[in-house]
Design a protein around this motif. Structure first.
Motif, PDB file in Angstrom:
ATOM      1  N   GLY A  96       0.062 -37.988  10.568  1.00 12.18           N
ATOM      2  CA  GLY A  96       0.844 -39.430  10.564  1.00 12.18           C
ATOM      3  C   GLY A  96       1.386 -39.692   9.052  1.00 12.18           C
ATOM      4  O   GLY A  96       1.688 -38.707   8.693  1.00 12.18           O
ATOM      5  N   PHE A  97       1.319 -40.765   8.681  1.00 14.80           N
ATOM      6  CA  PHE A  97       1.810 -41.320   7.502  1.00 14.80           C
ATOM      7  C   PHE A  97       0.710 -42.114   6.692  1.00 14.80           C
ATOM      8  O   PHE A  97      -0.215 -42.893   7.009  1.00 14.80           O
ATOM      9  N   GLY A  98       1.048 -42.001   5.175  1.00  9.93           N
ATOM     10  CA  GLY A  98      -0.035 -42.643   4.573  1.00  9.93           C
ATOM     11  C   GLY A  98       0.786 -43.142   3.290  1.00  9.93           C
ATOM     12  O   GLY A  98       1.879 -42.583   2.797  1.00  9.93           O
ATOM     13  N   CYS A  99       0.289 -44.338   2.635  1.00  9.86           N
ATOM     14  CA  CYS A  99       0.869 -44.896   1.436  1.00  9.86           C
ATOM     15  C   CYS A  99       0.069 -44.094   0.266  1.00  9.86           C
ATOM     16  O   CYS A  99      -1.002 -43.869   0.199  1.00  9.86           O
ATOM     17  N   ARG A 100       0.937 -43.945  -0.735  1.00  9.23           N
ATOM     18  CA  ARG A 100       0.488 -43.478  -2.042  1.00  9.23           C
ATOM     19  C   ARG A 100      -0.249 -44.206  -3.138  1.00  9.23           C
ATOM     20  O   ARG A 100      -1.084 -43.787  -3.731  1.00  9.23           O
ATOM     21  N   LEU A 101       0.080 -45.701  -2.573  1.00 10.36           N
ATOM     22  CA  LEU A 101      -0.608 -46.502  -3.479  1.00 10.36           C
ATOM     23  C   LEU A 101      -1.778 -47.252  -3.042  1.00 10.36           C
ATOM     24  O   LEU A 101      -2.646 -47.704  -3.926  1.00 10.36           O
ATOM     25  N   PHE A 102      -1.776 -47.473  -1.822  1.00  8.07           N
ATOM     26  CA  PHE A 102      -2.606 -47.958  -1.060  1.00  8.07           C
ATOM     27  C   PHE A 102      -3.525 -47.264  -0.134  1.00  8.07           C
ATOM     28  O   PHE A 102      -3.009 -46.234   0.354  1.00  8.07           O
ATOM     29  N   ARG A 103      -4.462 -47.532   0.491  1.00 10.30           N
ATOM     30  CA  ARG A 103      -5.392 -46.845   1.286  1.00 10.30           C
ATOM     31  C   ARG A 103      -4.770 -47.234   2.640  1.00 10.30           C
ATOM     32  O   ARG A 103      -5.428 -48.133   3.246  1.00 10.30           O
ATOM     33  N   PHE A 104      -3.743 -46.795   3.083  1.00 14.78           N
ATOM     34  CA  PHE A 104      -3.077 -47.270   4.333  1.00 14.78           C
ATOM     35  C   PHE A 104      -2.632 -46.002   4.947  1.00 14.78           C
ATOM     36  O   PHE A 104      -1.815 -45.352   4.694  1.00 14.78           O
ATOM     37  N   LEU A 105      -3.150 -45.964   6.174  1.00 15.63           N
ATOM     38  CA  LEU A 105      -2.670 -44.740   6.994  1.00 15.63           C
ATOM     39  C   LEU A 105      -2.473 -45.091   8.383  1.00 15.63           C
ATOM     40  O   LEU A 105      -2.985 -46.220   9.007  1.00 15.63           O
ATOM     41  N   THR A 106      -1.489 -44.684   9.232  1.00 17.91           N
ATOM     42  CA  THR A 106      -1.036 -45.010  10.430  1.00 17.91           C
ATOM     43  C   THR A 106      -0.248 -43.607  11.126  1.00 17.91           C
ATOM     44  O   THR A 106       0.183 -42.542  10.253  1.00 17.91           O
ATOM     45  N   ILE A 107      -0.193 -43.882  12.552  1.00 20.03           N
ATOM     46  CA  ILE A 107       0.539 -42.623  13.040  1.00 20.03           C
ATOM     47  C   ILE A 107       2.125 -43.013  13.424  1.00 20.03           C
ATOM     48  O   ILE A 107       2.819 -42.200  13.951  1.00 20.03           O
ATOM     49  N   SER A 108       2.291 -44.567  12.995  1.00 19.13           N
ATOM     50  CA  SER A 108       3.735 -44.907  13.351  1.00 19.13           C
ATOM     51  C   SER A 108       4.426 -45.043  12.416  1.00 19.13           C
ATOM     52  O   SER A 108       4.367 -45.568  11.230  1.00 19.13           O
ATOM     53  N   ARG A 109       5.714 -44.644  12.483  1.00 19.38           N
ATOM     54  CA  ARG A 109       6.863 -44.505  11.131  1.00 19.38           C
ATOM     55  C   ARG A 109       7.351 -46.013  11.175  1.00 19.38           C
ATOM     56  O   ARG A 109       7.390 -46.506  10.038  1.00 19.38           O
ATOM     57  N   CYS A 110       7.283 -46.743  12.349  1.00 20.44           N
ATOM     58  CA  CYS A 110       7.688 -48.078  12.156  1.00 20.44           C
ATOM     59  C   CYS A 110       6.673 -49.162  11.156  1.00 20.44           C
ATOM     60  O   CYS A 110       7.003 -49.893  10.515  1.00 20.44           O
ATOM     61  N   VAL A 111       5.403 -48.776  11.681  1.00 19.19           N
ATOM     62  CA  VAL A 111       4.377 -49.249  10.980  1.00 19.19           C
ATOM     63  C   VAL A 111       4.366 -49.275   9.491  1.00 19.19           C
ATOM     64  O   VAL A 111       4.480 -50.009   8.713  1.00 19.19           O
ATOM     65  N   VAL A 112       4.683 -47.983   9.059  1.00 18.89           N
ATOM     66  CA  VAL A 112       4.585 -47.455   7.674  1.00 18.89           C
ATOM     67  C   VAL A 112       5.728 -48.051   7.045  1.00 18.89           C
ATOM     68  O   VAL A 112       5.761 -48.438   5.840  1.00 18.89           O
ATOM     69  N   ARG A 113       6.749 -48.085   7.590  1.00 20.73           N
ATOM     70  CA  ARG A 113       8.246 -48.718   7.017  1.00 20.73           C
ATOM     71  C   ARG A 113       8.038 -50.343   7.046  1.00 20.73           C
ATOM     72  O   ARG A 113       8.142 -50.805   5.741  1.00 20.73           O
ATOM     73  N   LYS A 114       7.287 -50.900   7.735  1.00 18.19           N
ATOM     74  CA  LYS A 114       6.892 -52.462   7.684  1.00 18.19           C
ATOM     75  C   LYS A 114       6.141 -52.296   6.479  1.00 18.19           C
ATOM     76  O   LYS A 114       6.207 -53.592   5.803  1.00 18.19           O
ATOM     77  N   HIS A 115       4.842 -51.762   6.276  1.00 13.90           N
ATOM     78  CA  HIS A 115       4.102 -51.828   5.062  1.00 13.90           C
ATOM     79  C   HIS A 115       4.705 -51.737   3.667  1.00 13.90           C
ATOM     80  O   HIS A 115       4.722 -52.550   2.805  1.00 13.90           O
ATOM     81  N   ALA A 116       5.617 -50.431   3.858  1.00 12.06           N
ATOM     82  CA  ALA A 116       6.500 -50.219   2.662  1.00 12.06           C
ATOM     83  C   ALA A 116       7.304 -51.577   2.158  1.00 12.06           C
ATOM     84  O   ALA A 116       7.591 -51.901   0.947  1.00 12.06           O
ATOM     85  N   ASN A 117       7.984 -52.001   3.169  1.00  8.51           N
ATOM     86  CA  ASN A 117       9.015 -53.375   2.999  1.00  8.51           C
ATOM     87  C   ASN A 117       8.139 -54.540   2.847  1.00  8.51           C
ATOM     88  O   ASN A 117       8.589 -55.177   1.485  1.00  8.51           O
ATOM     89  N   ARG A 118       7.039 -54.749   3.045  1.00 11.52           N
ATOM     90  CA  ARG A 118       6.436 -55.897   2.862  1.00 11.52           C
ATOM     91  C   ARG A 118       5.539 -55.753   1.665  1.00 11.52           C
ATOM     92  O   ARG A 118       5.542 -56.888   0.726  1.00 11.52           O
TER      93      ARG A 118
END
Length: 134
Positions: A96-118
């Motif tokens: 999956g994908f994870g954020c380097r700054l926050f404890r945010f994990l997901t298997i969706s590329r779309c969701v991780v992009r929304k997290h990054a943008n927001r």
């Protein structure tokens, strides 16, 4: 971690991880934590299990709650292990994908992009306004 407590007739359907108080659906297409009070409905609607198996799973779940009230949560309330520990028994490891700054994990590329943008856009805005100052 004790996962042997599950009755043998239910091993192909549910398992328990006592360390994290998780009741898991062990069907290959699922492999997710389940709420004790929702396991019967989950087995009926998602896996079309026989009534006898559903009844036994429901009774097993109730016995877990009587023993330890921690078993009432669903997958959203499961305490995540600290990063770097070995994988938990039963729980599949999924890429999956994870954020380097926050404890945010997901298997969706779309969701991780929304997290990054927001979240990171907001973080950048805060940093820029702090640098400008009065």
């Amino acid at each position: 971690v004790d996962v042997c407590e599950t009755p043998p007739s239910l091993l192909y359907v549910v398992a328990v991880n006592l360390e994290y108080a998780i009741l898991m659906c062990t069907k290959p297409q699922c492999m997710r934590a389940q709420a004790v009070k929702g396991i019967v409905e989950h087995l009926r609607s998602f896996h079309r299990e026989k009534p006898a198996i559903r009844k036994e799973a429901g009774e097993f779940g109730c016995s877990l709650v009587r023993r330890d009230a921690c078993f009432v949560h669903d997958y959203k309330g499961v305490e995540m292990p600290v990063d770097g520990l070995p994988p938990q028994p039963i729980v599949p490891v999924i890429e999956g994908f994870g954020c380097r700054l926050f404890r945010f994990l997901t298997i969706s590329r779309c969701v991780v992009r929304k997290h990054a943008n927001r979240e990171h856009y907001r973080l950048c805005q805060c940093t820029l306004s702090a640098k400008k100052g009065p």
